[in-house]
Write an enzyme that holds these catalytic residues in place. Structure first.
Site, PDB file in Angstrom:
ATOM      1  N   HIS A 164       8.685 -17.959  -9.122  1.00 27.90           N
ATOM      2  CA  HIS A 164       9.420 -19.188  -8.804  1.00 27.90           C
ATOM      3  C   HIS A 164      10.533 -18.985  -7.787  1.00 27.90           C
ATOM      4  CE1 HIS A 164       7.856 -21.890 -12.122  1.00 27.90           C
ATOM      5  NE2 HIS A 164       7.367 -20.710 -12.468  1.00 27.90           N
ATOM      6  N   ASP A 378      16.914 -20.003  -1.592  1.00 27.09           N
ATOM      7  CA  ASP A 378      16.456 -20.758  -2.755  1.00 27.09           C
ATOM      8  C   ASP A 378      14.930 -20.807  -2.733  1.00 27.09           C
ATOM      9  OD1 ASP A 378      16.624 -22.467  -4.962  1.00 27.09           O
ATOM     10  OD2 ASP A 378      18.233 -23.658  -4.063  1.00 27.09           O
TER      11      ASP A 378
HETATM   12  O1  F6P Z   1      14.765 -20.543 -10.704  1.00 26.84           O
HETATM   13  C1  F6P Z   1      14.542 -19.517 -11.581  1.00 26.84           C
HETATM   14  C2  F6P Z   1      15.016 -19.830 -12.988  1.00 26.84           C
HETATM   15  O2  F6P Z   1      14.751 -18.744 -13.829  1.00 26.84           O
HETATM   16  C3  F6P Z   1      14.376 -21.091 -13.555  1.00 26.84           C
HETATM   17  O3  F6P Z   1      13.121 -20.853 -14.093  1.00 26.84           O
HETATM   18  C4  F6P Z   1      15.391 -21.541 -14.549  1.00 26.84           C
HETATM   19  O4  F6P Z   1      15.306 -22.891 -14.839  1.00 26.84           O
HETATM   20  C5  F6P Z   1      16.700 -21.206 -13.853  1.00 26.84           C
HETATM   21  O5  F6P Z   1      16.414 -20.107 -13.012  1.00 26.84           O
HETATM   22  C6  F6P Z   1      17.818 -20.927 -14.833  1.00 26.84           C
HETATM   23  O6  F6P Z   1      17.635 -19.686 -15.377  1.00 26.84           O
HETATM   24  P1  F6P Z   1      18.105 -19.131 -16.773  1.00 26.84           P
HETATM   25  O7  F6P Z   1      16.885 -19.102 -17.639  1.00 26.84           O
HETATM   26  O8  F6P Z   1      18.603 -17.766 -16.447  1.00 26.84           O
HETATM   27  O9  F6P Z   1      19.140 -20.033 -17.328  1.00 26.84           O
END
Ligand code: F6P
Length: 479
Positions: A164, A378
């Site tokens: 992602h 990003d």
């Molecule tokens: O963008 C990557 C990501 O891991 C997303 O999947 C997630 O919503 C966001 O960052 C927040 O991450 P965390 O699980 O560390 O709160």
């Protein structure tokens, strides 16, 4: 107990449910809002789907359970595992490394050991949940070793992986002491998906440089000890989206519209509202945005009595040093600017260190005139897509960093390089002063794109490609 038999298994760091305690202290699980689970829910419900993930708290050992037709398989993590696998290796090593080393990555051997162990734990839970020949879809940088671990245990599975966040250029990725293990971990999948074709190209270059595998276009060839082709791995781009139809509808409801009007009122009905919505993360360029805005105020190009900024900064990864430092810096700058340019009852930057439900976010999007997305790097940036999906009135201007995945699709936005403060100031001013006819022309183009390519289409396209790749694998060589 019989082994569960799920034909579709999603493996992600987090479960898509939040734990709620009622007044009597009873625990219930509520589906967390999120594009991925919304998109996959119908497919998972009709395929006996299971979701393997961490429930978000330490030492929560709970049995698998059903949540609206999806079988949740919780992975319990200890406090040390959270500190070393999640906060440490995932978010203080890989996250900064994969985002252009905006912050300095920390390399600790103990963190790597724990990352490996936790990946083994996730892989064994996926193995436990998956039926013979099932499709297992692994998500994101926290779990890059799972595909190969699972392939070794279960050669019968069809394994997909989607990344992602950005995949860095070789020159940066090479800093990682365990770079080869990561690449080999990902190559356990049949299909490795990325947000942009540039990320897939970076990965393929790392494969060529750091391993003995050969590549041909988007395919990586995996040979056995006698150099005979055993399997092929495809690496390509699948830009993710949101449930745009749902957002569009939500933003048209009477309650969201009324709340949007109320927000404008609460802000003192300024001529122009600039909006930023981010996790409080150094990749989002919040300080660059604030600097550009403060210079526009200082230069007299923007009148603080007429233009106001709202910055929603949702709390994130608060135990990681770099995030604590960023919070301090942002809060100092916001205080400084409000002290200098604000007045009694008039705040120039309305800073909100909170998370909000989707309805409130839709109201913020509708209430604002200019949306500022200034990320330094990003993977995609879904906020940009949410803003567009919410603007069925064809109004509002999106200022978008060219360093987001979204910028490759949303070319009708005002694109910026956030490091170029003068260039950013010029685009923010252009956005503030943009005639309605041009707003409409740009927003219509943006909406056509966002409404056409939603997250359901994304997951269908990914899974169809995974099926193609897995079913066209060369015959396995008998030894
Ligand atoms: O963008 C990557 C990501 O891991 C997303 O999947 C997630 O919503 C966001 O960052 C927040 O991450 P965390 O699980 O560390 O709160």
């Amino acid at each position: 107990m019989a082994k569960p038999q799920h034909d579709l298994v999603v493996v992600a760091n987090r479960l898509p449910v939040d734990l709620r305690l009622d007044e009597s202290g009873n625990a219930t699980w509520k589906r967390a809002p999120g594009g991925l689970v919304t998109a996959l829910a119908p497919l998972m419900q009709s395929n006996e789907g299971a979701w393997v993930g961490w429930p978000g708290m330490a030492d929560l050992a709970i049995d698998p359970f059903d949540s609206d037709g999806i079988w949740m398989v919780p992975v319990s993590l200890s406090e040390t595992e959270i500190a070393e696998y999640y906060e440490g290796f995932s978010n203080d090593t890989l996250w900064p490394l994969y985002h252009d080393v905006i912050a300095r990555p920390s390399f600790h051997r103990e963190w790597w050991d724990t990352y490996r162990e936790v990946n083994e734990h996730f892989a064994s839970m996926a193995d436990y949940a998956a039926a013979e020949g099932a499709t297992v879809w692994v998500h994101d940088y926290q779990l890059q070793l799972v595909p190969a671990l699972l392939r070794a245990a279960r050669p019968d599975l069809r394994i997909g992986y989607f990344h992602h966040i950005p995949f860095p250029p070789l020159e940066i990725f090479s800093q990682l002491p365990w770079r080869r293990q990561i690449v080999e971990g990902l190559l356990g999948a049949d299909l490795v998906g990325f947000q942009r074709s540039g990320d897939a190209a970076n990965f393929l270059r790392s494969v060529r440089k750091l391993t003995d595998h050969t590549t041909s276009g988007q395919l990586v060839e995996i040979d056995d000890a006698e150099d005979r082709l055993v399997r092929q791995v495809k690496a390509s781009a699948f830009p993710i989206s949101i449930d745009s139809g749902q957002f569009d509808k939500l933003a048209q409801t009477a309650s969201v519209r009324a709340r949007a009007a109320e927000i404008r009122e609460e802000l003192g009905n300024p001529d122009c509202i600039l909006l930023g919505v981010d996790r409080l993360d150094y990749t989002k360029g919040i300080l660059h945005r604030i600097k550009a805005f403060s210079e526009l105020l200082r230069d007299g190009d923007v009148d603080p009595a007429k233009v106001t900024m709202v910055q929603v900064a949702s709390p994130s990864r608060e135990n990681v040093d770099a995030y604590q430092q960023l919070r301090d810096e942002v809060e100092v700058q916001v205080g400084r600017i409000n002290g200098e340019f604000g007045g009694i009852g008039r705040t120039v930057i309305n800073y909100l260190h909170h998370s909000y439900p989707m309805e409130e976010m839709a109201a913020f999007y509708l209430a604002s005139d200019v949306m500022l997305v200034t990320s330094l790097r990003d993977g995609m940036n879904l906020v940009a897509k949410e803003y567009v999906a919410a603007r069925s009135d064809d109004r509002g201007v999106l200022v978008l960093s060219e360093f987001t995945g979204a910028a490759e699709e949303l070319t009708a936005a005002l694109l910026i390089n956030p490091h170029d403060i003068d260039g950013t100031k010029a685009q923010v001013l252009a956005a503030i002063n943009m005639p309605v006819t041009e707003q409409r022309r740009r927003m219509r183009r943006l909406r056509r794109r966002v409404l056409a390519d939603d997250v359901a289409k994304w997951s269908n396209r990914y899974l169809a490609t995974l099926t193609d790749v897995a079913t066209s694998q060369p015959e396995r060589v008998d030894t």
